[in-house]
Design an enzyme around this catalytic site. Structure first.
Site, mmCIF file in Angstrom:
data_model
loop_
_atom_site.group_PDB
_atom_site.id
_atom_site.type_symbol
_atom_site.label_atom_id
_atom_site.label_comp_id
_atom_site.label_asym_id
_atom_site.label_seq_id
_atom_site.Cartn_x
_atom_site.Cartn_y
_atom_site.Cartn_z
ATOM 1 N N LYS A 194 0.834 -1.213 0.000
ATOM 2 C CA LYS A 194 0.000 0.000 0.000
ATOM 3 C C LYS A 194 0.864 1.258 0.000
ATOM 4 O O LYS A 194 0.627 2.188 -0.772
ATOM 5 C CB LYS A 194 -0.939 -0.021 1.214
ATOM 6 C CG LYS A 194 -1.824 1.197 1.327
ATOM 7 C CD LYS A 194 -3.043 0.921 2.162
ATOM 8 C CE LYS A 194 -2.793 0.998 3.641
ATOM 9 N NZ LYS A 194 -2.611 2.383 4.137
ATOM 10 N N SER A 195 1.874 1.284 0.860
ATOM 11 C CA SER A 195 2.719 2.490 0.944
ATOM 12 C C SER A 195 3.402 2.762 -0.385
ATOM 13 O O SER A 195 3.477 3.909 -0.841
ATOM 14 C CB SER A 195 3.791 2.309 2.028
ATOM 15 O OG SER A 195 3.198 2.307 3.288
ATOM 16 N N ARG A 235 2.945 5.920 -3.322
ATOM 17 C CA ARG A 235 4.097 6.679 -3.842
ATOM 18 C C ARG A 235 4.232 6.523 -5.351
ATOM 19 O O ARG A 235 4.647 7.457 -6.040
ATOM 20 C CB ARG A 235 5.364 6.250 -3.108
ATOM 21 C CG ARG A 235 5.384 6.827 -1.669
ATOM 22 C CD ARG A 235 6.140 5.950 -0.720
ATOM 23 N NE ARG A 235 6.282 6.532 0.610
ATOM 24 C CZ ARG A 235 5.408 6.387 1.621
ATOM 25 N NH1 ARG A 235 4.290 5.704 1.439
ATOM 26 N NH2 ARG A 235 5.643 6.924 2.805
ATOM 27 N N GLY A 260 -4.489 8.571 5.455
ATOM 28 C CA GLY A 260 -3.548 9.535 6.024
ATOM 29 C C GLY A 260 -2.376 9.765 5.081
ATOM 30 O O GLY A 260 -1.866 10.889 4.974
ATOM 31 N N ARG A 296 -7.810 13.113 12.615
ATOM 32 C CA ARG A 296 -6.398 12.734 12.794
ATOM 33 C C ARG A 296 -5.480 13.969 12.703
ATOM 34 O O ARG A 296 -5.798 14.933 12.026
ATOM 35 C CB ARG A 296 -6.014 11.661 11.770
ATOM 36 C CG ARG A 296 -6.757 10.354 12.042
ATOM 37 C CD ARG A 296 -6.368 9.269 11.088
ATOM 38 N NE ARG A 296 -4.977 8.875 11.242
ATOM 39 C CZ ARG A 296 -4.334 8.083 10.395
ATOM 40 N NH1 ARG A 296 -4.966 7.607 9.339
ATOM 41 N NH2 ARG A 296 -3.083 7.775 10.593
ATOM 42 N N SER A 356 7.685 9.319 11.803
ATOM 43 C CA SER A 356 6.574 9.152 10.859
ATOM 44 C C SER A 356 7.065 9.268 9.423
ATOM 45 O O SER A 356 7.595 10.306 9.016
ATOM 46 C CB SER A 356 5.497 10.215 11.119
ATOM 47 O OG SER A 356 4.669 10.350 9.981
ATOM 48 N N ASP A 393 2.263 -0.956 11.890
ATOM 49 C CA ASP A 393 0.985 -1.419 11.347
ATOM 50 C C ASP A 393 0.701 -2.880 11.715
ATOM 51 O O ASP A 393 -0.426 -3.359 11.551
ATOM 52 C CB ASP A 393 0.965 -1.249 9.816
ATOM 53 C CG ASP A 393 0.937 0.228 9.423
ATOM 54 O OD1 ASP A 393 0.567 1.063 10.272
ATOM 55 O OD2 ASP A 393 1.303 0.549 8.282
ATOM 56 N N ARG A 413 -6.051 2.452 18.053
ATOM 57 C CA ARG A 413 -5.890 0.988 17.952
ATOM 58 C C ARG A 413 -5.568 0.339 19.297
ATOM 59 O O ARG A 413 -5.778 -0.874 19.443
ATOM 60 C CB ARG A 413 -4.820 0.644 16.912
ATOM 61 C CG ARG A 413 -5.310 0.898 15.500
ATOM 62 C CD ARG A 413 -4.324 0.521 14.419
ATOM 63 N NE ARG A 413 -4.946 0.722 13.114
ATOM 64 C CZ ARG A 413 -4.281 0.906 11.987
ATOM 65 N NH1 ARG A 413 -2.952 0.908 11.974
ATOM 66 N NH2 ARG A 413 -4.932 1.071 10.843
ATOM 67 N N ARG A 463 -7.268 -2.540 9.852
ATOM 68 C CA ARG A 463 -6.298 -3.404 10.550
ATOM 69 C C ARG A 463 -6.907 -4.028 11.810
ATOM 70 O O ARG A 463 -6.562 -5.143 12.177
ATOM 71 C CB ARG A 463 -5.025 -2.623 10.872
ATOM 72 C CG ARG A 463 -4.353 -2.092 9.608
ATOM 73 C CD ARG A 463 -2.854 -1.987 9.681
ATOM 74 N NE ARG A 463 -2.343 -1.319 8.505
ATOM 75 C CZ ARG A 463 -2.106 -1.909 7.322
ATOM 76 N NH1 ARG A 463 -2.319 -3.191 7.175
ATOM 77 N NH2 ARG A 463 -1.658 -1.222 6.295
HETATM 78 C C1 S3P Z 1 2.688 5.021 6.128
HETATM 79 C C2 S3P Z 1 3.344 5.377 7.285
HETATM 80 C C3 S3P Z 1 2.888 4.986 8.619
HETATM 81 C C4 S3P Z 1 1.935 3.804 8.557
HETATM 82 C C5 S3P Z 1 0.879 3.995 7.517
HETATM 83 C C6 S3P Z 1 1.488 4.155 6.144
HETATM 84 C C7 S3P Z 1 3.208 5.498 4.840
HETATM 85 O O1 S3P Z 1 2.207 6.082 9.209
HETATM 86 O O2 S3P Z 1 1.349 3.587 9.814
HETATM 87 O O3 S3P Z 1 -0.003 2.880 7.490
HETATM 88 O O4 S3P Z 1 2.786 4.982 3.785
HETATM 89 O O5 S3P Z 1 4.068 6.392 4.850
HETATM 90 P P1 S3P Z 1 2.984 7.262 9.990
HETATM 91 O O6 S3P Z 1 3.857 7.968 9.050
HETATM 92 O O7 S3P Z 1 1.875 8.150 10.512
HETATM 93 O O8 S3P Z 1 3.734 6.593 11.091
#
Ligand code: S3P
Length: 429
Positions: A23-24, A28, A95, A123, A168, A316, A347, A389
């Site tokens: 997903k991350s 990107r 987010g 958030r 983060s 996560d 969570r 999750r």
């Molecule tokens: C993510 C970073 C993490 C993670 C989120 C995805 C990302 O969050 O918990 O599921 O894709 O950069 P944080 O940057 O708030 O820690």
């Protein structure tokens, strides 16, 4: 209300599967791919609610993106080719979309607004707005600039060196994307390492990124090249089945094509320390990211103390690690994980309350949980709290319960893993 019934009684998991794309990295790929010059082809893309929020946002910024299953074609507009969106960008539950785009949009020559669903709107956004404002960004938000919806008037930014108080990857990535445009060299210093997918992808496409310990620096860069991006399977999605196989006797599964980025494998390291049989085989590389297959066998787990620098590398996975701890011998302590309280839901609270409904013995800490292992849980009715999750972690717990478990609002799994319940049914025969 959509609900899923999980049959208990420890049916072993057998067979193999390839988890959906990371997903991350998928976020990107569509965001950074849009900034390349020429065509970017992506394979292994995760088409889920969250990543589609990023793709829709980039489309609204004038980038032609065609998604067919896990293949995506992006006609990148170059660093300076985005255009003003006619309407508010909706980041949905994501987010990553909201924070990365806040960084990117701060540096454009136009005005934009971003909002999200009821979970995302509460958030914290201040963590990106504060450093971006130091770079000269003009951002307004609800609650004194702390929450969505945000209004962003793009402008010329200047580079800063920023020591982030939170570990983060979303904050780091927002600043690196802004830094692609800022005058001078932008530096982000992290309190602990977080996933470096943004750095890897930007370097892969030709940006000038320098990593040195906790520091990462970027300068306004050369044109980003349109290349092919191969996305591996998501280790965070694999984690549910790793734990399910570990806790259900006589299980053995092979999980194919999983990203094993060193900043993402904290969950595997923790589960191995707890006694889990998890073997990483067939290591290789794809588009600048390490990839492998993972073999898992059921194991007798023991409790562990989980804290410190490993937390961001397993952030996560902590809900499903809490489930593993429910079946481990002894008392597991999770500390330093206050970030769990500002995820899609709180969570710590959600997992503690819901696992208790299944008979687990655990309690909340301000920054984590204490979990005392047991032989079995009992079936029951749980809520996902609308958090993907939480829903998937509870489904894993339910596989080792006596009797059936109903998971309410289970459709939220589509945020990151649309076929989750089908994979679970298939591996349980
Ligand atoms: C993510 C970073 C993490 C993670 C989120 C995805 C990302 O969050 O918990 O599921 O894709 O950069 P944080 O940057 O708030 O820690």
């Amino acid at each position: 209300m959509p609900q899923e019934i999980i049959k208990g009684s420890s049916i072993p998991l057998k067979g193999e599967f390839a988890p959906p794309g990371d997903k991350s990295i998928s976020h990107r790929a569509v965001i950074i791919g849009s900034l390349t010059k020429g065509g970017t082809k992506v394979n292994g893309f995760l088409s889920c609610d969250d990543t589609l929020s990023s793709a829709n946002a980039m489309t609204m910024l004038g980038v032609p993106i065609v998604i067919s299953g896990s293949n995506v074609e992006i006609r990148g507009k170059g660093l300076h080719g985005l255009s003003e969106p006619e309407n508010t960008i909706d980041a949905g539950n994501s987010g990553t979309t909201a924070r990365l785009l806040t960084g990117l949009l701060s540096a454009q020559g136009f005005f934009a607004t971003i909002t999200g669903d009821k979970y995302l709107r509460v958030r914290p956004m201040e963590r990106v707005i504060k450093p971006l404002t130091l770079m000269g960004a003009k951002i307004w938000g609800r609650d004194g600039g702390k929450r969505l919806p945000l209004a962003i008037q793009g402008t010329k930014l200047s580079a800063i060196s920023y020591e982030s108080p939170v570990a983060s990857a979303q904050v780091k990535s927002a600043l690196l994307l802004a830094g692609l445009y800022a005058e001078g060299e932008t530096e982000v210093i992290e309190p602990a390492p977080t996933r470096d997918h943004t750095e890897r992808m930007l370097s892969y496409l030709g940006a000038d990124v320098k990593k040195n310990g906790k520091s990462v620096k970027i300068t306004t860069g050369p044109t980003l090249k349109g290349l092919e991006i191969s996305i591996p399977g998501d280790i965070s999605s694999a984690a549910y089945f790793i734990v399910a196989a570990l806790i259900n006797p006589r299980s053995e599964i092979l999980i194919k094509n999983v990203g094993i980025n060193p900043d993402r494998i904290g969950g595997i390291e923790i589960l191995r320390t707890m006694g889990g049989f998890i073997e990483i085989i067939n290591k290789r590389e794809a588009s600048g990211e390490p990839v492998a297959d993972i073999l898992v066998r059921s194991s007798a787990l023991k409790a562990s103390e989980i804290k410190g620098k490993i937390i961001p590398k397993a952030i996560d996975e902590l809900p499903v690690i809490a489930v593993a701890a429910c079946f481990s011998e002894g008392e597991t302590i999770i500390k330093d994980a206050m970030e769990l309280r500002v995820k899609e839901t709180d969570r710590i609270k959600a997992m503690t309350r819901e696992l208790k409904k299944l008979g687990a013995d655990l309690e909340e800490l301000d920054d984590g949980m204490i979990i005392r292992g047991k032989d079995n849980l009992k079936g029951g009715i749980c809520s996902s709290w609308g958090d993907h999750r939480v829903a998937m972690a509870l489904a894993v717990a339910a596989t080792r319960a006596r009797g059936d478990t109903e998971i309410q609002e289970s459709d939220c799994v589509s945020v990151s893993f649309p076929g989750f319940f089908d994979v679970m049914r298939r591996l349980r025969g």
